[in-house]
Every structure is written in structure tokens, then in C-alpha cells.
Design a protein around this motif. Structure first.
Motif, PDB file in Angstrom:
ATOM      1  N   PRO A  30      79.006  51.558  -9.812  1.00 24.81           N
ATOM      2  CA  PRO A  30      79.367  52.750  -9.030  1.00 24.81           C
ATOM      3  C   PRO A  30      79.590  52.391  -7.564  1.00 24.81           C
ATOM      4  O   PRO A  30      79.093  51.378  -7.074  1.00 24.81           O
ATOM      5  CB  PRO A  30      78.146  53.663  -9.210  1.00 24.81           C
ATOM      6  N   TRP A  31      80.317  53.243  -6.861  1.00 25.59           N
ATOM      7  CA  TRP A  31      80.647  52.984  -5.448  1.00 25.59           C
ATOM      8  C   TRP A  31      79.400  52.834  -4.591  1.00 25.59           C
ATOM      9  O   TRP A  31      79.363  52.020  -3.665  1.00 25.59           O
ATOM     10  CB  TRP A  31      81.536  54.110  -4.916  1.00 25.59           C
ATOM     11  N   LYS A  32      78.346  53.574  -4.901  1.00 23.03           N
ATOM     12  CA  LYS A  32      77.136  53.503  -4.070  1.00 23.03           C
ATOM     13  C   LYS A  32      76.510  52.105  -4.108  1.00 23.03           C
ATOM     14  O   LYS A  32      75.842  51.704  -3.151  1.00 23.03           O
ATOM     15  CB  LYS A  32      76.117  54.545  -4.513  1.00 23.03           C
ATOM     16  N   SER A  33      76.747  51.349  -5.187  1.00 22.15           N
ATOM     17  CA  SER A  33      76.175  50.000  -5.253  1.00 22.15           C
ATOM     18  C   SER A  33      76.932  49.024  -4.355  1.00 22.15           C
ATOM     19  O   SER A  33      76.392  47.982  -3.975  1.00 22.15           O
ATOM     20  CB  SER A  33      76.158  49.486  -6.692  1.00 22.15           C
ATOM     21  N   TYR A  34      78.186  49.335  -4.019  1.00 22.46           N
ATOM     22  CA  TYR A  34      78.953  48.497  -3.094  1.00 22.46           C
ATOM     23  C   TYR A  34      78.256  48.429  -1.739  1.00 22.46           C
ATOM     24  O   TYR A  34      78.304  47.407  -1.053  1.00 22.46           O
ATOM     25  CB  TYR A  34      80.351  49.065  -2.883  1.00 22.46           C
ATOM     26  N   LYS A  35      77.622  49.536  -1.357  1.00 22.56           N
ATOM     27  CA  LYS A  35      77.006  49.621  -0.029  1.00 22.56           C
ATOM     28  C   LYS A  35      75.842  48.644   0.132  1.00 22.56           C
ATOM     29  O   LYS A  35      75.476  48.294   1.251  1.00 22.56           O
ATOM     30  CB  LYS A  35      76.532  51.054   0.223  1.00 22.56           C
TER      31      LYS A  35
END
Length: 276
Positions: free
Chosen positions: A212-217
Motif C-alpha cells: 500500500p502507498w502508506k508503506s512507501y512513506k
């Protein structure tokens, strides 16, 4: 004052010792991916046998090869190739393969012992034939070393475009897209998807586990390249299905699961199956 200096040095040493994996090529990935009370990777529970049985398969981003080997064992692939960008992980994967194959061989059932002469031979002939057939299958069953192989490969930059076309029936890509995205941006992600589509035979399947995109952070500062790409990414994971169906050319998508039960914290991710 001296204690403060020592504390500061300890923090620096801890940061220095912390593993940096700019491609997601963690050495102990499976150690924190799978919960300690789980005997097997929870992703295996949502995969279907018919996707892999007697099929030629490819596992992209295989790490130390444990799930690649488990897919071969559990679903009886005709062949499966695991590829990873990290040569040391590929070496570890081969080591694991040889170790597991040796354990499998050692665990094979011993040949039947003849019955004592004084016992009557009451065994049913049909049952005897069934047992003999099963033993014959066991004797001719290929070892894991004949089915599983590993290879170092950069799937984005050094993909061979012609010789491998339509070579596989199933491709797995578990928790890889984020690292492709951070290191090669949107263009690299599209290249990954196109290369997979090109490799699949008609009717072939891509089993995808996108982060998910939040894990990119949590990882975009792993390198300068990753930081630059992170701030320019347009194709967020929520658009992957649309890209694979409308832009790449996959015909259908099936949601295998919206979440993985018994997954370690941070790894409860959806899986999708895209059909060419």
C-alpha cells in the motif's frame, strides 16, 4: 557527560548496524514477515493449486527462496524459477533449496518390509496394486533440485525481450512493486508489468501482492533516488488494477483476499490474480 557521549555513540552504532536494503533485499525478511506461531507463510493459504500444478512458474523478487520452494512443494509445479536482484540472496536461496531437498529425501518412507511367513497373505490384490502404483509415483517423482532454480536478474533493466516470450503459465510478484517504484519510478513499474505480460502464455496468471502507498512513506528515504522518485510518483497502488487491465492488457482480475490472516504487523496485504 561521559554517559551522554556513550549513549550517543550507542545510537550511532545502532543506526549504522541497521540493515539498509535499497531494493527491499532484506537478509532476514522471512523472520519478521511470518509470525512465530505460524508454520507456513499465510500467503500459501490463499493460493490455488490449479494455478501452479504441472505449470511453468516464475517468482519475481524471491529473496532467500523459501516461498518459491514452498510453492513447488505444495502445488507441484512442473518448474519454478526464482529471480532476485541480489546475488547473495540468490546464493542463500540455493543453499536453502539444497538443505530442504536433502531433508525431503531423508524423510521419504522406507520400502515395505516383507510379512513373516507364518502370517496369512490376506492383502487384497486391488489394494496391493494401489500401493505399488503409489510407490512407483514416489520413485519417479522429480526432486526439488529438478523443479526449482534461482537466478540473479534485474527484472527492469536487463530483461531479455525476445527469447523468453510466453514462457510461463504463472508469475508471482509478492511485495516487490514498491521497491521497483521507488528505484525506477512510474516508468519502471510499467516496464515490470509489461515484461510480466510478455512472459506469460495466453491464459497465464499474474499473482500480485502490491504494497500500500502508506508503506512507501517508511522507505522512501532509503536512497536519494528513492526520495526523488517518491515525490514524482503518479501511479499510486490504487491505480494498479486499472493499469494492468486497461493499459497492459490483462483480461480479468480476481481478488484472492483483501487481507491475510495471521500476518505479522505491517504485512496484512491484499493479493490479486490477473489473467492474460
Amino acid at each position: 557527560m561521559e554517559n551522554e557521549v556513550k549513549a550517543g555513540e550507542g545510537k550511532k552504532r545502532k543506526r549504522k548496524d541497521k540493515e539498509v536494503a535499497i531494493f527491499g533485499n532484506y537478509r532476514h525478511y522471512y523472520g519478521y514477515r511470518v509470525c512465530k506461531d505460524m508454520k507456513a507463510d499465510p500467503r500459501l493459504m490463499v493460493l490455488k493449486k490449479e494455478w501452479f500444478e504441472d505449470k511453468d512458474c516464475l517468482d519475481i523478487g524471491c529473496n532467500q527462496g523459501l516461498i518459491t520452494i514452498e510453492i513447488a512443494k505444495t502445488f507441484h509445479c512442473r518448474s519454478i524459477l526464482g529471480v532476485d536482484i541480489d546475488a547473495s540472496l540468490v546464493e542463500s536461496a540455493y543453499w536453502n533449496l539444497k538443505k530442504i531437498d536433502k531433508m525431503e529425501s531423508a524423510g521419504c518412507p522406507s520400502p515395505d518390509v516383507s510379512e513373516p511367513e507364518h502370517l496369512e497373505r490376506t492383502r487384497d490384490l486391488e489394494h496391493h496394486d494401489a500401493v505399488s502404483a503409489e510407490e512407483g509415483k514416489r520413485d519417479h517423482r522429480k526432486s526439488l533440485l529438478d523443479i526449482v532454480s534461482f537466478q540473479k536478474q534485474n527484472f527492469v533493466e536487463h530483461f531479455r525481450k525476445h527469447s523468453d516470450d510466453e514462457k510461463y503459465d504463472a508469475v508471482t510478484c509478492f511485495s516487490v512493486t514498491k521497491w521497483i517504484h521507488l528505484n525506477w519510478g512510474d516508468e519502471g513499474l510499467i516496464t515490470l508489468f509489461r515484461n510480466i505480460w510478455r512472459l506469460l502464455r495466453p491464459g497465464g496468471l499474474l499473482v500480485l501482492e502490491p504494497q500500500p502507498w502508506k508503506s512507501y512513506k517508511s522507505n522512501y528515504q532509503v536512497s536519494e533516488t528513492a526520495t526523488l522518485n517518491y515525490h514524482s510518483i503518479v501511479f499510486h497502488p490504487c491505480f494498479f488494477q486499472e493499469i494492468l487491465l486497461d493499459k497492459i492488457g490483462f483480461r480479468t482480475v480476481e481478488s484472492c483476499t483483501s487481507s491475510l490472516p495471521c500476518s505479522a504487523t505491517g504485512f496484512n496485504r491484499p493479493l490479486f490474480a490477473f489473467r492474460k
